[in-house]
Design a protein around this motif. Structure first.
Motif, PDB file in Angstrom:
ATOM      1  N   TYR A   1       0.834  -1.300  -0.222  1.00 43.06           N
ATOM      2  CA  TYR A   1       0.116  -0.033   0.052  1.00 43.06           C
ATOM      3  C   TYR A   1       1.019   1.461   0.052  1.00 43.06           C
ATOM      4  CZ  TYR A   1      -4.009   3.191   0.928  1.00 43.06           C
ATOM      5  OH  TYR A   1      -4.843   4.132   0.851  1.00 43.06           O
TER       6      TYR A   1
ATOM      7  N   TRP B   1       1.597   2.516  -3.421  1.00 40.47           N
ATOM      8  CA  TRP B   1       0.521   2.720  -4.484  1.00 40.47           C
ATOM      9  C   TRP B   1       0.221   3.995  -5.185  1.00 40.47           C
ATOM     10  CZ3 TRP B   1      -2.060   0.551  -8.076  1.00 40.47           C
ATOM     11  CH2 TRP B   1      -3.292   1.012  -8.482  1.00 40.47           C
TER      12      TRP B   1
ATOM     13  N   GLN C   1       0.772   4.349  -9.280  1.00 39.11           N
ATOM     14  CA  GLN C   1      -0.272   5.173  -9.984  1.00 39.11           C
ATOM     15  C   GLN C   1       0.288   6.270 -10.806  1.00 39.11           C
ATOM     16  OE1 GLN C   1      -4.551   5.465  -8.628  1.00 39.11           O
ATOM     17  NE2 GLN C   1      -3.063   5.672  -6.599  1.00 39.11           N
TER      18      GLN C   1
ATOM     19  N   PRO D   1      -8.915  -2.022  -8.721  1.00 42.49           N
ATOM     20  CA  PRO D   1      -8.280  -1.903  -7.782  1.00 42.49           C
ATOM     21  C   PRO D   1      -8.890  -2.494  -6.397  1.00 42.49           C
ATOM     22  CG  PRO D   1      -8.474   0.239  -8.484  1.00 42.49           C
ATOM     23  CD  PRO D   1      -9.213  -0.652  -9.266  1.00 42.49           C
TER      24      PRO D   1
ATOM     25  N   TYR E   1      -8.512  -2.320  -2.227  1.00 42.67           N
ATOM     26  CA  TYR E   1      -7.298  -1.912  -1.148  1.00 42.67           C
ATOM     27  C   TYR E   1      -7.476  -2.426   0.011  1.00 42.67           C
ATOM     28  CZ  TYR E   1      -7.636   1.967  -4.739  1.00 42.67           C
ATOM     29  OH  TYR E   1      -7.473   2.512  -5.794  1.00 42.67           O
TER      30      TYR E   1
ATOM     31  N   SER F   1      -2.125  -4.240   1.195  1.00 42.16           N
ATOM     32  CA  SER F   1      -1.748  -4.108  -0.041  1.00 42.16           C
ATOM     33  C   SER F   1      -2.754  -3.887  -1.085  1.00 42.16           C
ATOM     34  CB  SER F   1      -0.895  -5.282  -0.659  1.00 42.16           C
ATOM     35  OG  SER F   1      -1.815  -6.645  -0.587  1.00 42.16           O
ATOM     36  N   VAL F   2      -2.309  -3.444  -2.150  1.00 41.17           N
ATOM     37  CA  VAL F   2      -3.266  -3.025  -3.238  1.00 41.17           C
ATOM     38  C   VAL F   2      -3.147  -4.313  -4.327  1.00 41.17           C
ATOM     39  CG1 VAL F   2      -4.063  -1.192  -4.898  1.00 41.17           C
ATOM     40  CG2 VAL F   2      -2.973  -0.612  -2.798  1.00 41.17           C
TER      41      VAL F   2
ATOM     42  N   THR G   1       9.116  -0.051  -7.807  1.00 46.74           N
ATOM     43  CA  THR G   1       8.959  -0.493  -6.835  1.00 46.74           C
ATOM     44  C   THR G   1      10.081  -1.049  -5.775  1.00 46.74           C
ATOM     45  OG1 THR G   1       8.108  -2.574  -7.628  1.00 46.74           O
ATOM     46  CG2 THR G   1       6.483  -0.762  -7.432  1.00 46.74           C
TER      47      THR G   1
END
Length: 211
Positions: free
Chosen positions: A144, A147, A151, A164, A166, A169-170, A192
């Motif tokens: 998360y 995220w 995005q 998605p 939520y 984690s996403v 990431t």
């Protein structure tokens, strides 16, 4: 998968009136001759009082099947001009039916050819021509806190984010053109720092805007 191809996004309709004759163009995506014939018959049933139901359709990404009909109009004035419009637009898996309500004034061969050509073009435009491209569906999971970064990065990438969810984690599905998939996933791994997990789900054809 095979190369991309052009088709129409959804059923559409438009019409023109020329010298009191009404030409109604109905257009729809179809995947087989049987589906094209069913679409044609549905139009005939809805407009049984019309004099002509001229049509043209192509099936297969290479236009392996092409059929057309003047349906009582002078030979070469309706179905063939409609097919030429479809070929010029390089659109496949499509059926166009132009219904004519006769207005009492003869248009002549040249006038009919222009009318059916214009009506077919309007029908394709109303249905919306799109490019279908081989597209990979990727199941993604990202922590998360990362995220927002993901995005922001994806806004500039040739991708679509779907559904998605939520939690700690996403989870989301990423749609990306097959040709772009390797580069996009490599970039995401760098963004990431290797903390995003991905799983390729399937490859299918998907319409993409801007084509």
């Amino acid at each position: 998968m095979s190369a991309s191809y052009r088709t129409v996004a959804s059923p559409g309709q438009d019409e023109i009136v020329i010298q009191k004759s009404r030409f109604i163009a109905d257009c729809a995506p179809v995947q087989s001759e049987e589906e094209a014939i069913r679409f044609l018959e549905s139009i005939r049933q809805k407009t049984r009082d019309a004099r002509h139901h001229c049509y043209a359709y192509t099936i297969g990404s290479n236009m392996g099947v092409m059929r057309y009909s003047d349906d009582g109009e002078p030979a070469g004035t309706a179905g063939l001009p409609m097919m030429e419009v479809i070929k010029r637009e390089a659109v496949c898996n499509v059926c166009v039916v132009v219904t004519r309500y006769f207005g009492g004034i003869l248009l002549g061969a040249a006038g009919l050819l222009r009318a059916y050509t214009q009506a077919c073009s309007l029908g394709l435009k109303a249905a919306g021509i799109v490019t279908m491209e081989p597209t990979v569906s990727v199941l993604c999971d990202v922590p998360y806190p990362l995220w927002d970064r993901v995005q922001y990065h994806l806004k500039s990438q040739p991708v679509q984010i779907v559904s998605p969810e939520y939690a700690s984690s996403v989870n989301f599905t990423l749609l990306v053109r097959e040709a772009d998939c390797e580069a996009v996933l490599k970039d995401l791994e760098q963004v990431t720092l290797g903390q995003m997990t991905t799983l390729i789900d399937e490859t299918r054809y998907q319409a993409w805007a801007g084509n």
